[in-house]
Design a protein around this motif. Structure first.
Motif, mmCIF file in Angstrom:
data_model
loop_
_atom_site.group_PDB
_atom_site.id
_atom_site.type_symbol
_atom_site.label_atom_id
_atom_site.label_comp_id
_atom_site.label_asym_id
_atom_site.label_seq_id
_atom_site.Cartn_x
_atom_site.Cartn_y
_atom_site.Cartn_z
ATOM 1 N N ASN A 45 66.848 26.101 36.717
ATOM 2 C CA ASN A 45 66.344 24.752 36.945
ATOM 3 C C ASN A 45 64.931 24.608 36.391
ATOM 4 N N ALA A 46 64.071 25.587 36.673
ATOM 5 C CA ALA A 46 62.702 25.541 36.153
ATOM 6 C C ALA A 46 62.686 25.589 34.630
ATOM 7 N N THR A 62 56.866 23.046 40.139
ATOM 8 C CA THR A 62 56.817 22.285 41.392
ATOM 9 C C THR A 62 58.171 21.661 41.708
ATOM 10 N N THR A 63 58.807 21.085 40.715
ATOM 11 C CA THR A 63 60.118 20.473 40.913
ATOM 12 C C THR A 63 61.172 21.523 41.277
ATOM 13 N N ALA A 64 61.166 22.638 40.578
ATOM 14 C CA ALA A 64 62.128 23.702 40.872
ATOM 15 C C ALA A 64 61.901 24.266 42.269
ATOM 16 N N LEU A 69 63.327 21.825 44.824
ATOM 17 C CA LEU A 69 64.786 21.852 44.870
ATOM 18 C C LEU A 69 65.310 23.133 45.510
ATOM 19 N N VAL A 70 64.693 24.261 45.208
ATOM 20 C CA VAL A 70 65.127 25.526 45.804
ATOM 21 C C VAL A 70 64.821 25.533 47.300
ATOM 22 N N ALA A 71 63.678 24.985 47.694
ATOM 23 C CA ALA A 71 63.335 24.931 49.114
ATOM 24 C C ALA A 71 64.341 24.086 49.896
ATOM 25 N N SER A 72 64.771 22.987 49.328
ATOM 26 C CA SER A 72 65.774 22.167 50.016
ATOM 27 C C SER A 72 67.124 22.877 50.068
#
Length: 52
Positions: free
Chosen positions: A21-22, A37-39, A42-45
């Motif tokens: 994703n990153a 930051t975006t990756a 998304l991984v945290a969610s």
């Protein structure tokens, strides 16, 4: 009831999904900071969803 997620059904580890994703976000945006930051978001969610 437990059900498989799309990552589990293809057998992709979460860390690999986050890396890919990153990588895709980095190529699409050109900004490493925003891609990371975006990756991470998304991984945290995804991690919090697996914990339920």
């Amino acid at each position: 009831m437990w059900r498989k997620t799309s990552l589990q059904s293809v057998g992709m580890p979460l860390i690999l999904a986050g890396f890919l994703n990153a990588l895709i976000m980095r190529v699409a945006q050109g900004s490493a900071t925003m891609a990371d930051t975006t990756a991470a978001w998304l991984v945290a969610s995804a991690v919090s969803a697996f914990g339920d």
